[in-house]
Design a protein around this motif. Structure first.
Motif, short mmCIF file in Angstrom:
data_model
loop_
_atom_site.label_atom_id
_atom_site.label_comp_id
_atom_site.label_asym_id
_atom_site.label_seq_id
_atom_site.Cartn_x
_atom_site.Cartn_y
_atom_site.Cartn_z
N VAL A 13 -1.18 -7.01 12.16
CA VAL A 13 -0.49 -7.99 11.02
C VAL A 13 -1.48 -8.72 10.36
N ALA A 14 -1.44 -8.81 9.07
CA ALA A 14 -2.44 -9.56 8.17
C ALA A 14 -1.56 -10.44 7.40
N LEU A 15 -1.96 -11.86 7.36
CA LEU A 15 -1.46 -12.80 6.59
C LEU A 15 -2.64 -13.02 5.39
N VAL A 16 -2.06 -13.15 4.17
CA VAL A 16 -2.85 -13.38 3.11
C VAL A 16 -2.31 -14.27 2.10
N THR A 17 -3.33 -15.22 2.11
CA THR A 17 -2.62 -16.48 1.09
C THR A 17 -3.26 -16.29 -0.44
N ALA A 18 -2.34 -16.87 -1.41
CA ALA A 18 -2.76 -16.64 -2.83
C ALA A 18 -2.91 -15.18 -3.01
N ALA A 19 -2.01 -14.38 -2.96
CA ALA A 19 -2.01 -12.93 -2.64
C ALA A 19 -1.07 -12.23 -3.94
N THR A 20 -0.73 -12.81 -4.74
CA THR A 20 0.09 -12.14 -5.98
C THR A 20 -0.56 -11.93 -7.16
N ALA A 21 -1.92 -12.17 -7.10
CA ALA A 21 -2.72 -11.78 -8.21
C ALA A 21 -4.06 -11.58 -7.80
N GLY A 22 -5.05 -11.01 -8.72
CA GLY A 22 -6.31 -11.01 -8.53
C GLY A 22 -6.81 -10.40 -7.34
N ARG A 30 -4.88 -3.35 -0.04
CA ARG A 30 -5.74 -2.62 0.66
C ARG A 30 -5.61 -2.66 2.20
N LEU A 31 -5.21 -3.91 2.77
CA LEU A 31 -4.91 -3.86 4.05
C LEU A 31 -3.80 -3.07 4.48
N ALA A 32 -2.72 -3.08 3.74
CA ALA A 32 -1.62 -2.36 3.70
C ALA A 32 -1.86 -0.92 3.77
N GLU A 33 -2.46 -0.38 2.64
CA GLU A 33 -3.07 0.92 2.80
C GLU A 33 -3.54 1.43 4.05
N ARG A 56 5.82 -2.73 -2.25
CA ARG A 56 6.79 -1.90 -1.61
C ARG A 56 7.09 -0.35 -2.30
N ALA A 57 6.93 -0.54 -3.67
CA ALA A 57 7.27 0.64 -4.55
C ALA A 57 5.99 1.84 -4.23
N LYS A 58 4.97 1.16 -3.40
CA LYS A 58 3.73 2.08 -3.32
C LYS A 58 4.03 2.61 -2.05
N GLY A 59 5.06 2.58 -1.35
CA GLY A 59 5.18 2.76 0.17
C GLY A 59 4.44 1.99 1.16
N LEU A 60 4.14 0.81 1.00
CA LEU A 60 3.50 -0.13 1.69
C LEU A 60 4.18 -1.20 2.35
N GLU A 61 3.92 -1.58 3.68
CA GLU A 61 4.61 -2.54 4.43
C GLU A 61 4.18 -4.12 4.09
N VAL A 62 5.13 -4.75 3.09
CA VAL A 62 4.43 -5.89 2.52
C VAL A 62 5.93 -6.95 2.69
#
Length: 257
Positions: A13-22, A30-33, A56-62
């Motif tokens: 399980v990973a927590l990433v801040t400021a993670a909606t761009a860039g 990448r972590l979800a992949e 999620r549209a790419k099949g990733l658990e986020v």
């Protein structure tokens, strides 16, 4: 971003801040992949919703929630919601930062100094404090700070911002020494110039972008996916014997204090 063939973070399980761009968004992807369940945040709920939907549209658990990392209550809620959603926490990526002013360090106003230190340093320390009880319960857990190549030689007009990123290099060393005996690795990534909204002032014309590219040995600017790959490596078992280090991902830009 090309889909990673690695699955080094399966079940994590990973927590990433400021993670909606860039860089933050690329890191979450990448972590979800690589198999992680990833919890993201940003200041605006709409941005979080859009990013979660796209991943999620790419099949990733986020999943994710809005969070202003400068708020104690919102930091606390962020970690609680992540743990409630996914049952624990293995990887914390502290990526949130601000740069509210530009110009010489000696002319920086007190309000700008306060905001830079509050978000770029204080919030990073206190987020670790919130996450640490959960990280300590998971073998192989790690913390990764996102600094900047400018930390090594703070340039005008972003000197104050860069100095705050210098502090993250020291924070990495200090926390690594504290937490290593307790089983938590602490590392840092120092990106070079990556064309994102955050770095727009440095690359907002073809001429400026070309000048920045010339400062690298590879003669090109970086990509968010390249920073994400470095972060994924540091979070993975491949980096199990690495702690207290700053990995510069800057195409060969000068990077020594």
């Amino acid at each position: 971003m090309a889909t990673s063939q690695c699955r080094r973070l399966e079940g994590k399980v990973a927590l990433v801040t400021a993670a909606t761009a860039g860089i933050g968004l690329a890191t979450a992807e990448r972590l979800a992949e690589e198999g992680a369940s990833v919890f993201i945040c940003s200041r605006k709920q709409d941005n979080v919703d859009d990013a979660v939907k796209a991943l999620r549209a790419k099949g990733l658990e986020v999943a994710g929630c809005a969070c202003h990392v400068g708020s104690h209550e919102q930091r606390q809620r962020l970690v609680e919601q992540c743990v409630q959603k996914y049952g624990g926490l293995d990887v914390l990526v502290s990526n949130a930062a601000v740069n509210p002013g530009a110009g010489p360090i000696s002319e920086t106003t007190p309000d700008v100094v306060d905001k830079v230190l509050d978000i770029n340093i204080k919030a990073a320390v206190l987020l670790v404090k919130e996450a640490l009880p959960h990280l300590l319960r998971r073998p192989g857990s790690s913390i990764i700070f996102v600094s900047s190549v400018t930390a090594f030689n703070p340039p005008e007009p972003i000197g104050m911002y860069a100095v705050s990123k210098t502090a993250l290099l020291g924070l990495t060393k200090g926390l690594a020494a504290e937490l290593g005996p307790r089983g938590v690795r602490v590392n840092c990534v120092a990106p070079g110039i990556v064309p994102t909204k955050f770095s727009a002032a440095l690359v907002d014309t073809p001429e400026l972008a070309a000048q920045q590219a010339e400062t690298t040995m590879l003669k090109r600017l970086g990509r968010p996916s390249e920073q994400a790959a470095a972060i994924a490596f540091l979070a993975s078992p491949d980096a199990a014997y690495i702690t207290g280090e700053t990995l510069v991902v800057a195409g060969g830009m000068h990077s020594r204090l």
